[in-house]
Design a protein around this motif. Structure first.
Motif, PDB file in Angstrom:
ATOM      1  N   ASN B  96       0.835  -1.197   0.000  1.00  0.00           N
ATOM      2  CA  ASN B  96       0.000   0.000   0.000  1.00  0.00           C
ATOM      3  C   ASN B  96       0.878   1.258   0.000  1.00  0.00           C
ATOM      4  O   ASN B  96       0.651   2.197  -0.758  1.00  0.00           O
ATOM      5  CB  ASN B  96      -0.896  -0.047   1.247  1.00  0.00           C
ATOM      6  N   PHE B  97       1.890   1.225   0.828  1.00  0.00           N
ATOM      7  CA  PHE B  97       2.840   2.331   0.936  1.00  0.00           C
ATOM      8  C   PHE B  97       3.565   2.532  -0.408  1.00  0.00           C
ATOM      9  O   PHE B  97       3.697   3.656  -0.899  1.00  0.00           O
ATOM     10  CB  PHE B  97       3.818   2.003   2.060  1.00  0.00           C
ATOM     11  N   VAL B  98       3.997   1.438  -1.001  1.00  0.00           N
ATOM     12  CA  VAL B  98       4.719   1.531  -2.267  1.00  0.00           C
ATOM     13  C   VAL B  98       3.811   2.079  -3.370  1.00  0.00           C
ATOM     14  O   VAL B  98       4.236   2.891  -4.192  1.00  0.00           O
ATOM     15  CB  VAL B  98       5.304   0.153  -2.654  1.00  0.00           C
ATOM     16  N   GLU B  99       2.554   1.675  -3.353  1.00  0.00           N
ATOM     17  CA  GLU B  99       1.646   2.201  -4.375  1.00  0.00           C
ATOM     18  C   GLU B  99       1.451   3.702  -4.210  1.00  0.00           C
ATOM     19  O   GLU B  99       1.346   4.433  -5.197  1.00  0.00           O
ATOM     20  CB  GLU B  99       0.297   1.465  -4.311  1.00  0.00           C
ATOM     21  N   VAL B 100       1.409   4.148  -2.953  1.00  0.00           N
ATOM     22  CA  VAL B 100       1.291   5.590  -2.727  1.00  0.00           C
ATOM     23  C   VAL B 100       2.538   6.307  -3.241  1.00  0.00           C
ATOM     24  O   VAL B 100       2.454   7.317  -3.945  1.00  0.00           O
ATOM     25  CB  VAL B 100       1.055   5.896  -1.231  1.00  0.00           C
ATOM     26  N   LEU B 101       3.712   5.773  -2.918  1.00  0.00           N
ATOM     27  CA  LEU B 101       4.954   6.390  -3.400  1.00  0.00           C
ATOM     28  C   LEU B 101       4.966   6.426  -4.922  1.00  0.00           C
ATOM     29  O   LEU B 101       5.374   7.415  -5.542  1.00  0.00           O
ATOM     30  CB  LEU B 101       6.172   5.591  -2.906  1.00  0.00           C
ATOM     31  N   ASN B 102       4.500   5.356  -5.508  1.00  0.00           N
ATOM     32  CA  ASN B 102       4.516   5.242  -6.959  1.00  0.00           C
ATOM     33  C   ASN B 102       3.630   6.316  -7.598  1.00  0.00           C
ATOM     34  O   ASN B 102       3.993   6.917  -8.605  1.00  0.00           O
ATOM     35  CB  ASN B 102       4.026   3.841  -7.347  1.00  0.00           C
ATOM     36  N   GLU B 103       2.501   6.510  -6.978  1.00  0.00           N
ATOM     37  CA  GLU B 103       1.561   7.502  -7.492  1.00  0.00           C
ATOM     38  C   GLU B 103       2.123   8.911  -7.258  1.00  0.00           C
ATOM     39  O   GLU B 103       2.098   9.758  -8.142  1.00  0.00           O
ATOM     40  CB  GLU B 103       0.235   7.319  -6.740  1.00  0.00           C
TER      41      GLU B 103
END
Lengths: 966, 152
Positions: B96-103
């Motif tokens: 979830n954290f990585v997806e936020v960073l990615n976005e």
């Protein structure tokens, strides 16, 4: 959606980072950094005032340099200045610098706290969050002192934004962990629960759930409707909180985790709904996945595993337990290694439930297969754990055989534990002992290095105690010793068993006495000193068993390598045994060297060892430098030198005392002194209840203290519920290891225990919370046992926890007429009890009043016609019943020695005893006169009423008559 | 009398982002450690995590704790939690954290984390606080980050 370009906003920072990245060597990097540091320093010292942007940029550069691993000794003041900027980006860098480079300069702390205070009261949610995050990240005591009162207010204030509430809740959690004494329950706790039940904002709920539930009101119980709503909601209902088609997975997990802190609900309807939730979760696991993505199944299974934990925690719903087991069984063959691992781990706890044990056993083949084929050692380890947990009489032979064959290739890190497990299972489920002997000898053959003393001691104990297996054991060790390279542990067992029972196989010419002796002696020179000592003892036993070997053995003993051995122990044995064999008559020899008597039966020392390994004690720590050196399970304490048998212990070097723990309280620890000072009032040996007595009339204070440890308690009670905070303070500068506490409740009482962290750093304080519910009346207080290692020595402390029945007193106000009417109704002899006792200190009115109030009752003013007397009333709240009590204390200034005891009805003895104890606790200290305590249990308008009369003797008049005629 | 004894579980002990060479890209500590101890932990985590391959679990026992980790390209995202904590919940917490960073960083790469290290801390604090998960809704976190981005 937002996107940021590289280093936007601060060009200078981006250039600097690029420069650092382009440095070809460490030296070049340091050079570049020093140049930058000099530049920043001159800017900070310069005459020209820096603008906010430059300050932010330089502070950020300093932070970057620090994160590269370089020391930073300036810039703190500039960072603090940034806090008062009203630009978000400047403030953010300031707070970040302070959170990462925490500084203990007190002047700085004052400035920081001031800035935080301003931001908290700014009503700007962004600034409030920055300030709260800073507190949560630093969490220092100074901050707790400054803000522990303020943050709850922010949390419950109606106009606080949700995002700020989230941060405030977790900030409070952090402060509570760091300084529990400063975060106090207040009137806001009920409003926290209100927030928890407010389903309009899920993120706030998620943030409040982790709050330790000691911050919730005492009678708080999480209710399942909310959970039900989440778990049964469609994935579209919760929009923002749906993750890969799973509604609110993290919130669901946290809720299910919170429920595991409570016993199963007793209300049938509530329980029914909860079971419904758990069933829904199990049902969902069977539905076809809504997505092929691993994120979907992971999120779904995260909830499932948490639900299974809860089912196991309740351990009362056979249907759910079996369903959980079947679900896990499916995972055992899943292609995801993670799921196989978690299923094995979770099934391990299911195996210990009587409802699901059989269901777990049906998966034995799959688990054995996992043990053989899994690539990840941690998965194999879980498989081994599960086999151990599911083992019973019906499958022991299969499981032990599989574990043995696995041992041949097992990872070194888990061998010792495997050996212990095999040894325990073999002993526990041995139907015929020849199988047991075979198993242990196999164990020594396969993994001799990992076979600890406990294991080989144990096989010898069992062989000695069971004569049906002795001949078989002798034959088997004899065969095992034939192997050209056999493990030294095998030589020890062989030497001992042949020395005792070699005669049982001596009839066979292939194992004649001389053959036996030569076989043993062929190993002698390869062995260590303790083993050689053991072998020498075996030889002298041979002389007794087989006179024909005497000459050969005497020759060996007489050789220079024995009789002049440089090792004193070996030399002494050789000399003494030689002399013994030459001068003693056969009769004397036969008496001295008689077969060993059976060992007393006791709990297997191996089991104790395994418990020790699996428990928090599995961490080994080096204490010399006072620094933590934690190791993984399986490290460290193998074959501790401390328990190596002293060669001089007894004839065969085998001590008959339990070797495992060395945990006797008399281990020369400082605590022995404490115990010996404990008064004769201690109810069980070794229990220290000095401190206990002081807590009858108060709830907070120091319960125990010695040179090493201080234990403080704080407690609070409401109705039949209580909560006790225990603070363990390490007074030394050295860490305590294997710190472990247990609470045991005598008789009908129960306790649920979770362990503390096993390490308590020097000077540190750790906290533990106990929730107490009084189900019915009780006499014995729970016992707290604390064990830890300090400088290698095991410390063992037992204390009575000051939980006494009077803690559950609810004060009751009543008028004089009411009081005496009730009093008179208690006219039967068995409804009262009284006690006369001497008080050892002055009879100060205020002290007395404080004591009586501390007892928990209401002190009734203007009730007793005699103003010297004290009367009190209260209701003891237990879950089963409420017991009303009236109490009267009459101090006697004239001090006349008089004892008076009223008759006590046997079926109400509980109460009488209980108040006898209270009398001692409450008044023996501070008063210095003679008193009578009269106890009167009786039936009344509520369930049962108990009158307590504490009376002062007035010369000759009977206190009772005085009361009843008043 | 019914007695329950429990201790305060602290869930997350630390969060580490490391590359394969062992360079730390983010270290967030939720427990007091001195600097030497932090360095030791960083090295130990790198040593236990990098030897594992795709056939291994995403969990590894570590001292008295466990590390839940996931590898994204050359970066290891590691969360250290209590042994009793829910493995999968934290594993997905990482994702979830990585997806936020990615976005947030538009296809995040290691360099974004280097040049914007001070922003990564903000993202972490939005999602994890005091060793607990603070906010899990990507929409909410990104909205908040966007708002902060617009401030000066």
């Amino acid at each position: 959606m937002p996107a940021v370009s590289k280093g936007d906003g601060m060009r200078g920072l981006a250039v600097f980072i690029s420069d650092i990245r382009n440095c070809k060597s460490k030296e070049a990097e340091i050079k570049r950094i020093n140049k930058e540091l000099a530049n920043i320093r001159s800017k900070f010292k310069g005459d020209k005032a820096l603008d906010g942007y430059s300050k932010k940029k330089y502070v950020c550069k300093l932070l970057f340099i620090f994160l590269l691993g370089h020391d930073i000794d300036f810039g703190h003041m500039e960072a603090v200045n940034l806090l008062s900027s009203n630009k978000y980006t400047e403030k953010q860098i300031g707070y970040l610098f302070i959170s990462v480079l925490v500084n203990s300069n007190s002047e700085l702390i004052r400035l920081i706290n001031n800035a935080i205070k301003n931001d908290l009261s700014s009503r700007n949610p962004t600034f409030m969050c920055l300030a709260l995050h800073c507190i949560a990240n630093v969490g220092s005591r100074e901050m707790a002192e400054a803000f522990a009162g303020e943050i709850p207010r922010i949390l419950v204030a109606g106009d606080t934004m949700d995002s700020v509430k989230q941060s405030a809740a977790l900030c409070l959690l952090r402060l509570y962990k760091a300084s529990p004494d400063l975060v106090l329950m207040g009137e806001w706790t009920s409003r926290v629960v209100h927030l928890l039940n407010d389903q309009s904002c899920m993120s706030v709920q998620r943030s409040i759930l982790p709050l330790p539930h000691c911050l919730y009101p005492l009678d708080f119980n999480p209710s399942p409707p909310f959970l039900l709503q989440i778990v049964s909601s469609a994935s579209t209902d919760l929009q923002d909180y749906t993750y890969y088609f799973v509604p609110a997975p993290w919130l669901s997990c946290k809720l299910l985790r919170l429920l595991q802190c409570y016993p199963p609900p007793e209300d049938g309807a509530v329980k029914g709904r909860l079971v419904e939730c758990l069933e829904t979760i199990l049902n969902k696991a069977q539905e076809p996945p809504k997505s092929k993505k691993v994120q979907h199944s992971n999120a779904k299974n995260a909830i499932l595993f948490e639900a299974i934990s809860l089912i196991i925690h309740y351990d009362s719903e056979p249907n759910l337990l079996v369903r959980a087991c079947n679900q896990l069984g499916q995972f055992l063959q899943h292609r995801e290694t993670n799921l196989r691992y978690l299923a094995l781990e979770s099934m391990c706890t299911l195996a210990s439930s009587e409802f699901s044990h059989e269901a777990v056993k049906t998966h034995i083949e799959t688990v054995i297969n996992a043990l053989k084929t899994e690539r990840d050692v941690s998965v194999r380890q879980r498989a081994a754990d599960l086999l151990y947990a599911m083992c019973d009489r019906s499958n022991a032979k299969q499981i032990v055989a599989e574990m043995l064959s696995y041992l041949e290739t097992a990872d070194y890190s888990i061998r010792e534990e495997m050996v212990l497990k095999v040894a325990i299972l073999a002993e526990k489920y041995a139907v015929d002992y020849s199988w047991y002997v075979d198993t242990i000898l196999n164990l020594i053959r396969i993994a001799g290095d990992y076979v600890s003393e406990e294991v080989w001691y144990r096989v010898i104990q069992i062989v000695i105690n069971r004569d049906d297996v002795q001949g078989y054991a002798a034959k088997t060790v004899f065969e095992a010793l034939q192997a050209p390279a056999c493990h030294e542990n095998m030589v020890k067992v062989g030497g001992y068993i042949l020395g005792e029972f070699g005669n049982l196989i001596a009839g066979d010419p292939r194992s004649s006495p001389l053959v036996q002796f030569n076989l043993l002696h062929s190993k002698f020179h390869l062995c260590s000193v303790p083993t050689r000592a053991l072998l020498l003892s075996a030889y002298i036993k041979f002389i007794n068993l087989f006179p024909e070997t005497k000459a050969t053995i005497q020759e060996v003993l007489r050789s220079d390598s024995q009789i002049r051995n440089s090792d004193v122990e070996l030399q002494q044995r050789a000399v003494e045994y030689l002399k013994l064999s030459s001068i003693a008559s056969t009769d004397v020899l036969a008496t001295v060297l008689e077969e060993m008597p059976p060992f007393p039966e006791r709990e297997s020392s191996i089991l104790a060892k395994l418990k020790k390994k699996k428990g928090p004690g599995a961490v080994s720590v080096e204490l010399e430098d006072g620094k933590e050196r934690g190791e993984l399970n399986g490290g460290g304490d193998r074959g501790g030198d401390a328990s190596t048998p002293s060669p001089s212990a007894d004839l065969l070097g085998l001590r008959s005392t339990a070797p495992a723990s060395g945990a006797t309280p008399s281990a020369g620890s400082l605590l022995v002194d404490v115990f010996s000072e404990a008064g004769p009032s201690a109810t069980s040996a070794g229990v220290n209840d000095d401190g206990f007595l002081r807590f009858v009339c108060k709830n907070n204070g120091v319960l125990f203290e010695n040179q090493l440890l201080q234990i403080g308690i704080k407690s609070e009670y409401r109705q039949n519920l209580g909560r006790m905070y225990l603070f363990y303070g390490n007074k030394t500068s050295v860490q305590f290891v294997s710190f472990n506490t247990t609470v045991s409740c005598p008789g009908e009482l129960q306790s649920h225990i979770l362990q503390l962290e096993p390490l308590v750093e020097g000077g540190a304080q750790v906290q533990q919370v106990i929730n107490i519910e009084c189900l019915t009346d009780f006499i014995d207080a729970p016992l707290l046992n604390i064990k830890f290692r300090y400088g290698g020595a095991l410390q063992n402390i037992s204390l009575k926890l000051p939980v006494t029945i009077n803690k559950f007193f609810q004060p009751t106000e009543m008028a004089a007429a009411d009081f005496f009417q009730r009093w008179k109704q208690l006219s039967q002899p068995q409804q009262e009890a009284q006690k006369i006792f001497k008080a050892s200190h002055g009879m100060d009115t205020e002290v007395l009043k404080a004591k009586l109030l501390g007892l928990g009752t209401a002190l009734l003013e203007n009730v007793d016609p005699n103003p010297e007397n004290y009367v009190c009333a209260g209701v003891i709240q237990t879950k089963a019943q409420q017991v009303g009590c009236l109490l009267r204390l009459e101090p006697n200034a004239q001090a006349q020695v008089h004892t008076h005891k009223s008759a006590v009805n046997s079926n109400l003895q509980v109460f009488t005893q209980m108040f006898n104890v209270i009398q001692v606790w409450a008044f023996a200290g501070p008063l210095n006169d003679f008193h009578i305590l009269v106890l009167k249990p009786f039936q009344h308008c509520f369930l049962c009423m108990l009158v307590v009369i504490i009376v002062l003797l007035e010369h000759k008049s009977s206190p009772q008559s005085k009361i009843f005629h008043s | 009398m019914h007695i329950r004894l429990h201790t305060l579980n602290q869930s997350i002990r630390f969060i580490l982002i490391q590359n394969r060479a062992g360079k730390t890209r983010l270290a967030k500590w939720y427990m007091q450690f001195d600097d030497d101890e932090k360095q030791k932990l960083i090295e130990e985590v790198h040593a236990v995590v990098t030897v594992r391959d795709a056939k291994h679990t995403n969990f590894v026992e570590f001292r008295n704790f466990k590390i839940i980790y996931r590898r994204y390209a050359g970066l290891y995202f590691c969360i250290c939690v209590d042994v009793t904590d829910n493995n999968l919940a934290y594993l997905e917490g990482i994702h979830n954290f990585v997806e936020v960073l990615n976005e947030y960083f538009h296809n995040v790469c290691e360099l974004d984390l280097v040049f914007n290290f001070y922003k990564v801390y903000t993202v972490v604090d939005e999602m994890f606080l005091a060793g607990e998960i603070r906010e899990t809704s990507q929409t909410k976190v990104l909205k908040q980050l966007l708002m902060l981005q617009s401030l000066e």
